[in-house]
Motif scaffolding. Structure first.
Motif, PDB file in Angstrom:
ATOM      1  N   GLU A 107       0.906  -1.170  -0.143  1.00 37.95           N
ATOM      2  CA  GLU A 107       0.034  -0.005   0.040  1.00 37.95           C
ATOM      3  C   GLU A 107       0.858   1.148   0.011  1.00 37.95           C
ATOM      4  O   GLU A 107       0.500   2.170  -0.845  1.00 37.95           O
ATOM      5  CB  GLU A 107      -1.035   0.061   1.304  1.00 37.95           C
ATOM      6  N   ASN A 132      -2.218  -3.794  -5.054  1.00 42.05           N
ATOM      7  CA  ASN A 132      -1.523  -2.630  -5.160  1.00 42.05           C
ATOM      8  C   ASN A 132      -0.737  -2.154  -6.335  1.00 42.05           C
ATOM      9  O   ASN A 132       0.549  -2.110  -6.221  1.00 42.05           O
ATOM     10  CB  ASN A 132      -0.526  -2.555  -3.635  1.00 42.05           C
ATOM     11  N   ASN A 164      -6.914  -6.235  -5.143  1.00 41.62           N
ATOM     12  CA  ASN A 164      -6.710  -5.338  -4.303  1.00 41.62           C
ATOM     13  C   ASN A 164      -5.861  -4.037  -4.583  1.00 41.62           C
ATOM     14  O   ASN A 164      -4.820  -4.261  -5.153  1.00 41.62           O
ATOM     15  CB  ASN A 164      -6.405  -5.820  -2.959  1.00 41.62           C
ATOM     16  N   GLY A 165      -6.494  -2.567  -3.999  1.00 42.17           N
ATOM     17  CA  GLY A 165      -5.619  -1.547  -4.354  1.00 42.17           C
ATOM     18  C   GLY A 165      -5.220  -1.371  -5.647  1.00 42.17           C
ATOM     19  O   GLY A 165      -4.019  -0.834  -5.968  1.00 42.17           O
ATOM     20  N   THR A 167      -5.288   0.898  -9.079  1.00 46.17           N
ATOM     21  CA  THR A 167      -5.746   2.302  -9.619  1.00 46.17           C
ATOM     22  C   THR A 167      -5.779   2.282 -11.075  1.00 46.17           C
ATOM     23  O   THR A 167      -4.677   1.988 -11.822  1.00 46.17           O
ATOM     24  CB  THR A 167      -4.933   3.348  -9.227  1.00 46.17           C
ATOM     25  N   GLU A 200     -10.751  -3.879  -1.989  1.00 39.47           N
ATOM     26  CA  GLU A 200     -10.503  -2.605  -1.414  1.00 39.47           C
ATOM     27  C   GLU A 200      -9.546  -1.770  -2.516  1.00 39.47           C
ATOM     28  O   GLU A 200      -8.777  -2.106  -3.018  1.00 39.47           O
ATOM     29  CB  GLU A 200      -9.749  -2.693  -0.105  1.00 39.47           C
ATOM     30  N   ARG A 201     -10.030  -0.332  -2.240  1.00 39.03           N
ATOM     31  CA  ARG A 201      -9.201   0.817  -2.695  1.00 39.03           C
ATOM     32  C   ARG A 201      -9.169   0.710  -4.223  1.00 39.03           C
ATOM     33  O   ARG A 201      -8.059   0.759  -4.599  1.00 39.03           O
ATOM     34  CB  ARG A 201      -7.849   0.827  -1.993  1.00 39.03           C
ATOM     35  N   LYS A 203      -9.765   2.661  -7.702  1.00 44.89           N
ATOM     36  CA  LYS A 203      -9.846   3.830  -8.322  1.00 44.89           C
ATOM     37  C   LYS A 203      -9.856   3.772  -9.878  1.00 44.89           C
ATOM     38  O   LYS A 203      -9.081   3.097 -10.332  1.00 44.89           O
ATOM     39  CB  LYS A 203      -8.729   4.847  -7.664  1.00 44.89           C
ATOM     40  N   LYS A 233     -15.009  -2.072  -1.308  1.00 43.70           N
ATOM     41  CA  LYS A 233     -14.812  -1.102  -0.183  1.00 43.70           C
ATOM     42  C   LYS A 233     -13.731  -0.211  -0.444  1.00 43.70           C
ATOM     43  O   LYS A 233     -12.719  -0.475  -1.211  1.00 43.70           O
ATOM     44  CB  LYS A 233     -14.438  -1.802   1.100  1.00 43.70           C
ATOM     45  N   ASP A 234     -14.256   1.303  -0.353  1.00 46.40           N
ATOM     46  CA  ASP A 234     -13.403   2.335  -0.571  1.00 46.40           C
ATOM     47  C   ASP A 234     -13.304   2.321  -2.262  1.00 46.40           C
ATOM     48  O   ASP A 234     -12.202   2.003  -2.662  1.00 46.40           O
ATOM     49  CB  ASP A 234     -12.197   2.190   0.292  1.00 46.40           C
ATOM     50  N   GLU A 236     -13.265   4.824  -5.554  1.00 45.45           N
ATOM     51  CA  GLU A 236     -13.187   6.427  -6.018  1.00 45.45           C
ATOM     52  C   GLU A 236     -13.349   6.250  -7.418  1.00 45.45           C
ATOM     53  O   GLU A 236     -12.514   5.658  -8.055  1.00 45.45           O
ATOM     54  CB  GLU A 236     -11.811   7.050  -5.651  1.00 45.45           C
ATOM     55  N   TYR A 259     -18.267   4.396  -1.254  1.00 49.41           N
ATOM     56  CA  TYR A 259     -17.929   4.917  -2.682  1.00 49.41           C
ATOM     57  C   TYR A 259     -17.655   6.584  -2.653  1.00 49.41           C
ATOM     58  O   TYR A 259     -18.335   7.168  -1.854  1.00 49.41           O
ATOM     59  CB  TYR A 259     -18.623   4.412  -3.605  1.00 49.41           C
TER      60      TYR A 259
END
Length: 444
Positions: A107, A132, A164-165, A167, A200-201, A203, A233-234, A236, A259
């Motif tokens: 992360e 990540n 996960n993680g 972007t 999670e996370r 984006k 979860k989380d 963007e 969100y």
């Protein structure tokens, strides 16, 4: 300072590359067909220039270079060892497919996958088991979207396995016939209560979607079936542009907590699609703010709201501009009993404030107001909203408060909402800035 790697380490890496390459298996797509591949190994790690974005990795991050500028590219983390701070750069060119698998960062130090010049993908990108990882087309300051997905006959990006993680940043999508971004497998993963069983996370930032399909991610929370799967979860979704599509809902998450959808622009969407669309269709809880939508059909957001756990969350819709819809009002709030699972979820409260909505439902076959309000199980705070050229076909649902109220939801705050003529509401229909201090949206 240049990062030095010993000759012994380089020789060991090259030997491991050779062995791993012989053991690699072709990737299989969801139709059980082999994806053509030209296995590649990174060149000797180099030192990158100073990142343009201060949130990028440190200047001493190790760079791994992939790609020949054409064909199908595989990047498999099981075939080489990544440094703790790593950037994977893809050589400019046109690729049929890019497959990114088994890449794991942390992360605090995610692995960056970047363009080295303009990279175009014509069939799609598939990922599997990535954690990540930032896929960003922002490596070159003179190229806005370093990764272009163009004329895709199926899906542009498909996530398989763990993600996960992750972007996605500075990517462009044009003429994508199916889902533009989707997840296979994650939508069916049961949520057990542990972080490992959810995504999670995630984006999507600074991307362009032009005549592209739906972003379709998420699963299901149902009291009747006992299912709780595909939980995000989380999330963007921010600073993106959506335009020129008739796909219906542009972004859909069907089981999501926290969100954040903000600073997106939407224009010329659903010119002939007459389904009850939510441009953003979200089931769970979160915020929707600073978005500008013009010339479209559907609610800007359909919030089907519930909270995770036993404490009510508060969803918020604020500082958005909505102008010129063929059908439906600006926003929808609604709750379904199937999503209220004892011990797992409960109701949510809502706030709707400082939004501007004008010229809603020009078809005049449905109410075109600020808010379509159904039962939510929670309370509503509704204030400082600005409306003009709205529509109601029912005298029992007047335009004056700009709520198409079909509920027994308790409104605990209702103040300073203004319904006025267009000339008294906004300066012009381009920026749609409010003429009334403190009322409506301040978005430019």
């Amino acid at each position: 300072m240049e990062k030095r790697i010993s000759m012994h380490l380089i020789l060991c890496l090259l030997m491991s590359f050779s062995i791993a390459c012989k053991k690699s298996e072709p990737l299989i797509n969801e139709d059980n067909k082999e994806i053509p591949a030209q296995p590649e190994q990174p060149t000797t790690p180099t030192t990158p220039t100073t990142p343009v974005n201060p949130t990028e990795p440190d200047a001493d991050a190790t760079v791994y270079e992939f790609g020949r500028g054409s064909g199908s590219l595989d990047i498999d983390g099981n075939t080489f060892t990544l440094a703790s701070k790593a950037i994977i750069k893809i050589k400019s060119g046109t690729y049929t497919t890019i497959n990114i698998v088994n890449i794991k960062g942390t992360e605090s130090n995610p692995v960056y996958v970047k363009n080295d010049g303009q990279v175009t993908i014509t069939q799609g990108m598939v990922t599997d088991n990535i954690t990540n990882v930032v896929i960003a087309g922002d490596n070159n300051p003179n190229i806005t979207y370093g990764f272009k997905f163009e004329n895709i006959s199926y899906r542009a990006i498909q996530f398989n396995g763990k993600m996960n993680g992750v972007t996605l940043k500075n990517l462009s999508f044009k003429n994508v016939n199916d889902y533009v971004i989707s997840s296979k497998g994650n939508s069916e993963t049961p949520y057990t209560g542990s972080a490992d069983s959810r995504v999670e996370r995630f984006k999507i930032l600074n991307c362009s979607f032009d005549d592209a399909g739906q972003i379709s991610l998420g699963g299901n929370l149902s009291k009747e079936s006992g299912q709780d799967s595909g939980f995000f979860k989380d999330v963007e979704i921010a600073y993106n542009e959506f335009k020129n599509t008739n796909v219906g809902s542009l972004c859909s998450f069907t089981n999501v907590q926290d969100y954040h959808i903000h600073h997106n622009t939407v224009n010329n969407v659903n010119p002939s699609n007459n389904s009850h669309n939510g441009i953003f269709s979200m089931q769970g809880n979160g915020t929707f703010h600073d978005n500008k939508l013009t010339n479209y059909q559907g609610n800007a957001i359909r919030m089907w709201l519930y909270s995770r756990g036993t404490t009510k969350a508060t969803v918020e819709i604020y500082n958005n501009v909505c102008y010129n819809t063929r059908k439906y009002g600006a926003f929808e709030l609604q709750m379904f009993d199937r999503n209220i699972v004892p011990g797992k979820s409960t109701y949510a409260d809502a706030k709707v404030y400082n939004n501007t909505a004008g010229q809603m439902n020009t078809n005049k076959d449905w109410h075109g107001q600020m808010l379509d309000l159904y039962n939510t199980g929670g309370t509503l705070e509704y204030y400082n909203n600005l409306g003009f050229d709205l529509y109601s076909s029912d005298s029992n649902r007047p335009v004056s408060n700009m709520i198409n109220n079909m509920s027994d939801t308790k409104i605990i705050v209702e103040s300073n909402n203004k319904y006025v003529s267009r000339d008294n509401a906004v300066n012009n229909i381009t920026d749609l800035s409010s003429k009334i201090n403190g009322i409506g949206a301040s978005i430019k």
